[in-house]
Each structure stands twice: as C-alpha cells, then as structure tokens.
Design an enzyme around this catalytic site. Sequence first.
Site, PDB file in Angstrom:
ATOM      1  N   HIS A  61       0.824  -1.327  -0.475  1.00  0.00           N
ATOM      2  CA  HIS A  61      -0.163   0.508   0.160  1.00  0.00           C
ATOM      3  C   HIS A  61       1.332   1.405  -0.205  1.00  0.00           C
ATOM      4  CE1 HIS A  61      -3.721   2.570   1.600  1.00  0.00           C
ATOM      5  NE2 HIS A  61      -2.714   3.074   0.985  1.00  0.00           N
ATOM      6  N   PHE A 111      -1.951   5.543  -8.780  1.00  0.00           N
ATOM      7  CA  PHE A 111      -1.975   4.989  -7.014  1.00  0.00           C
ATOM      8  C   PHE A 111      -0.567   5.226  -6.434  1.00  0.00           C
ATOM      9  CE2 PHE A 111      -1.572   0.653  -4.189  1.00  0.00           C
ATOM     10  CZ  PHE A 111      -2.485   1.509  -3.627  1.00  0.00           C
ATOM     11  N   HIS A 114      -0.165   8.958  -6.460  1.00  0.00           N
ATOM     12  CA  HIS A 114      -0.224   9.341  -4.965  1.00  0.00           C
ATOM     13  C   HIS A 114      -0.073   9.212  -3.561  1.00  0.00           C
ATOM     14  CE1 HIS A 114      -3.751  10.384  -1.731  1.00  0.00           C
ATOM     15  NE2 HIS A 114      -3.216   9.125  -1.034  1.00  0.00           N
ATOM     16  N   GLU A 115       1.147   8.105  -3.430  1.00  0.00           N
ATOM     17  CA  GLU A 115       1.911   7.634  -2.493  1.00  0.00           C
ATOM     18  C   GLU A 115       2.829   8.455  -2.485  1.00  0.00           C
ATOM     19  OE1 GLU A 115       1.190   5.759  -0.106  1.00  0.00           O
ATOM     20  OE2 GLU A 115      -0.913   5.761  -1.247  1.00  0.00           O
ATOM     21  N   LYS A 118       1.838  11.880  -1.716  1.00  0.00           N
ATOM     22  CA  LYS A 118       1.794  12.478  -0.150  1.00  0.00           C
ATOM     23  C   LYS A 118       2.598  12.118   0.875  1.00  0.00           C
ATOM     24  CE  LYS A 118      -2.678  10.672   3.115  1.00  0.00           C
ATOM     25  NZ  LYS A 118      -3.747   9.855   3.142  1.00  0.00           N
ATOM     26  N   HIS A 119       3.512  10.549   0.480  1.00  0.00           N
ATOM     27  CA  HIS A 119       4.139  10.185   1.897  1.00  0.00           C
ATOM     28  C   HIS A 119       5.603  10.136   1.295  1.00  0.00           C
ATOM     29  CE1 HIS A 119       1.107   8.736   4.144  1.00  0.00           C
ATOM     30  NE2 HIS A 119       0.540   8.090   2.400  1.00  0.00           N
TER      31      HIS A 119
HETATM   32  P1  5GP Z   1      -6.804   4.470   6.842  1.00  0.00           P
HETATM   33  O1  5GP Z   1      -8.018   6.145   7.384  1.00  0.00           O
HETATM   34  O2  5GP Z   1      -7.791   3.939   5.815  1.00  0.00           O
HETATM   35  O3  5GP Z   1      -6.466   3.782   8.176  1.00  0.00           O
HETATM   36  O4  5GP Z   1      -5.668   5.916   6.211  1.00  0.00           O
HETATM   37  C1  5GP Z   1      -5.678   6.828   5.140  1.00  0.00           C
HETATM   38  C2  5GP Z   1      -4.696   6.978   5.362  1.00  0.00           C
HETATM   39  O5  5GP Z   1      -4.592   8.272   5.818  1.00  0.00           O
HETATM   40  C3  5GP Z   1      -2.696   5.974   4.628  1.00  0.00           C
HETATM   41  O6  5GP Z   1      -3.727   4.690   3.323  1.00  0.00           O
HETATM   42  C4  5GP Z   1      -2.420   6.880   4.663  1.00  0.00           C
HETATM   43  O7  5GP Z   1      -2.377   7.446   3.139  1.00  0.00           O
HETATM   44  C5  5GP Z   1      -2.874   7.779   6.255  1.00  0.00           C
HETATM   45  N1  5GP Z   1      -2.522   7.142   7.212  1.00  0.00           N
HETATM   46  C6  5GP Z   1      -3.640   6.496   8.362  1.00  0.00           C
HETATM   47  N2  5GP Z   1      -2.311   6.199   9.346  1.00  0.00           N
HETATM   48  C7  5GP Z   1      -1.080   6.610   9.335  1.00  0.00           C
HETATM   49  C8  5GP Z   1      -0.131   6.528   9.850  1.00  0.00           C
HETATM   50  O8  5GP Z   1      -0.187   6.099  11.066  1.00  0.00           O
HETATM   51  N3  5GP Z   1       1.111   6.770   8.980  1.00  0.00           N
HETATM   52  C9  5GP Z   1       0.740   7.621   8.349  1.00  0.00           C
HETATM   53  N4  5GP Z   1       2.438   8.125   7.814  1.00  0.00           N
HETATM   54  N5  5GP Z   1       0.004   7.667   7.276  1.00  0.00           N
HETATM   55  C10 5GP Z   1      -1.011   7.393   7.938  1.00  0.00           C
HETATM   56  P1  5GP Z   2      -3.776   6.675   1.407  1.00  0.00           P
HETATM   57  O1  5GP Z   2      -5.290   5.789   2.062  1.00  0.00           O
HETATM   58  O2  5GP Z   2      -3.072   6.050   0.625  1.00  0.00           O
HETATM   59  O3  5GP Z   2      -4.243   8.307   1.495  1.00  0.00           O
HETATM   60  O4  5GP Z   2      -4.823   6.732  -0.391  1.00  0.00           O
HETATM   61  C1  5GP Z   2      -5.266   5.725  -1.395  1.00  0.00           C
HETATM   62  C2  5GP Z   2      -5.231   6.334  -2.032  1.00  0.00           C
HETATM   63  O5  5GP Z   2      -4.934   5.641  -3.415  1.00  0.00           O
HETATM   64  C3  5GP Z   2      -6.860   6.617  -2.651  1.00  0.00           C
HETATM   65  O6  5GP Z   2      -7.208   7.919  -2.796  1.00  0.00           O
HETATM   66  C4  5GP Z   2      -7.080   5.000  -3.473  1.00  0.00           C
HETATM   67  O7  5GP Z   2      -8.098   5.354  -4.094  1.00  0.00           O
HETATM   68  C5  5GP Z   2      -5.820   5.383  -4.418  1.00  0.00           C
HETATM   69  N1  5GP Z   2      -5.779   3.673  -4.709  1.00  0.00           N
HETATM   70  C6  5GP Z   2      -5.592   3.279  -5.610  1.00  0.00           C
HETATM   71  N2  5GP Z   2      -5.568   2.257  -5.911  1.00  0.00           N
HETATM   72  C7  5GP Z   2      -5.176   1.797  -4.612  1.00  0.00           C
HETATM   73  C8  5GP Z   2      -5.879  -0.093  -3.796  1.00  0.00           C
HETATM   74  O8  5GP Z   2      -5.288  -0.714  -4.674  1.00  0.00           O
HETATM   75  N3  5GP Z   2      -5.326   0.607  -2.970  1.00  0.00           N
HETATM   76  C9  5GP Z   2      -5.432   1.243  -1.904  1.00  0.00           C
HETATM   77  N4  5GP Z   2      -5.787   1.195  -1.016  1.00  0.00           N
HETATM   78  N5  5GP Z   2      -5.920   2.629  -1.656  1.00  0.00           N
HETATM   79  C10 5GP Z   2      -5.602   2.864  -3.802  1.00  0.00           C
END
Ligand code: 5GP
Ligand code: 5GP
Length: 234
Positions: A61, A111, A114-115, A118-119
């Site tokens: 991810h 994807f 985005h990663e 964002k990160h």
């Molecule tokens: P979710 O709410 O689905 O757990 O997280 C949404 C998104 O917020 C993740 O895909 C990731 O991009 C970011 N995120 C959530 N929790 C963490 C965390 O503990 N550390 C970091 N670096 N990013 C996070």
């Molecule tokens: P995060 O949760 O890391 O902030 O965001 C993930 C973003 O990447 C979301 O906008 C999601 O729609 C997109 N995305 C594309 N492909 C994937 C996948 O295979 N898994 C996840 N978790 N997110 C994906």
Amino acid sequence: MKFSRSVLIKLLVVQCLAVLCVSQNFDFYYIVQMWPGSYCDTRQSCCYPKTGKPAEDFSIHGLWPNYNDGKYPQNCDRGNYFDESKISDLSSRLVKDWPTLACPSGDGFKFWEHEWEKHGTCSESILDQHSYFQSALDLKNKANLIQALNTAGIKPDGKFYSVESIKEAIKDSVGYEPYIDCNVDTSGNHQLYQVYLCVNASGTDFIECPVFPHGRRCGSEIEFPSFSSSRDEL
Ligand code: 5GP
Ligand code: 5GP
C-alpha cells in the site's frame, strides 16, 4: 570577499540547522502491505488492474514516513512531482508487487503518484523517487509475509485465525512485531486487511515499532479470505 568572525559563526549555525532539519524531518517508516482478498470482498469492492489479476500475495500500500509520537507528515513538497520516467526500470516489479485495486481499473501510475506525493515527498532528503520505490519493493520481498504465515499454517482459505497467531508468525519470521489492521467483508466478518511493519529512517531494515497506529480494532479471531486465481474476474 572577507567575512567577519561573527558572520562566519552565524553562517555555520545556519548550515548546521539546515542539515538538522533535512535529516530529522521524520523518525521512521511504516511499510504497509494489504491483502487483496480483503480489499476486494468489501462493500466498496475492487477492480483488477489493466495488467491483470494480481497474484495471491500481499501487495504494497505504501511506505509512510512517521514521527515517534504517532503523528505523520504528508504532502511535503508540491514541487516534487511524480515522474514515471524515473522508475521505468522498476515497472515490472511495481506491477507485480504494488498493484492498484481501486476502481476504475488503472495501470498503477495514479496510485504510485498518490503515494509518492503524499508520503514519499516527506522523506525526499533520504530517498529520492527511485530509491523510495525500490526500497518499498525490497522491503516487501524481505518481509515475505505470505510465506511467514504459510510456515505457521495460516493460509488464505477463508478460515478464522487468532490475531495473536498472525502476529506471532510474522514476528518469528521478520523478527519484529507487526501491527494488524482489519476491515469488514460484505457479511460483516472482521478480516486481515493490512500489515504494518516499522523500518528505520534509511529505509533499509525493519525495527521495533516506536509507536503503533491507532487503527480499527480486529477482534481476537479474524478471517483470512482467499484471493485465488480461480476466482472469477470482477
Ligand atoms: P485510514 O484512515 O484508511 O487508516 O488511512 C488513510 C490514509 O491516511 C492512509 O492510506 C495513509 O495515507 C494515511 N495514514 C493513516 N494512518 C497513518 C499513519 O499512522 N502514518 C502515516 N504515515 N500515514 C497514515
Ligand atoms: P491513502 O489511503 O494511501 O491516502 O490513499 C490511497 C489512495 O490511492 C486512494 O485515493 C485510493 O483510491 C487510491 N488507490 C488506488 N489503488 C489503490 C489500492 O489498490 N489500494 C488502496 N488502498 N488505495 C488505492
């Protein structure tokens, strides 16, 4: 050009601070891997990538810079755009190990973009774009989660396993305790969704987690759903 002693000292202090800022803008990484079967069998469902159905294996991810207090930086450099030409040599590994399952079907670039934005930009002083993706791929191979679980008799067979046994199997193999993140399938079963492992700030080695994320609760027994190749295409 001549500088006075005090100007030279000031310049030195500014330079030291700059180095400190660059090298201390995060503390460690989470490498987060997800089980595709648990992404797809939920209410939101999934779409297989244009490159075909991924293998029955965990997929990446993201590699997420984090602070020791549990907070994390994001979108750190809007000027450092994702440039796919910088990772063209990694594309077959990315397609295999970092597939996109979001709808509509994609080839993965959105994807990965985005990663990175964002990160990845939050650790750009340590890992440039190529090293960022390469490190994530190498860490995924090194962890080999599916093998770690298989060795302990934990298989993606739709059965329920204790969260403790899953953590133990990964710890026995990787050496460090993971964080297990669950989600819920369409029948309301809690299931193994994501595995978090902690990695040092150079992106090279697993470490003991300085802090675990505050995530969704799993319950003590969770399902490990299948994602076998015999399943119909979505
Ligand atoms: P979710 O709410 O689905 O757990 O997280 C949404 C998104 O917020 C993740 O895909 C990731 O991009 C970011 N995120 C959530 N929790 C963490 C965390 O503990 N550390 C970091 N670096 N990013 C996070
Ligand atoms: P995060 O949760 O890391 O902030 O965001 C993930 C973003 O990447 C979301 O906008 C999601 O729609 C997109 N995305 C594309 N492909 C994937 C996948 O295979 N898994 C996840 N978790 N997110 C994906």
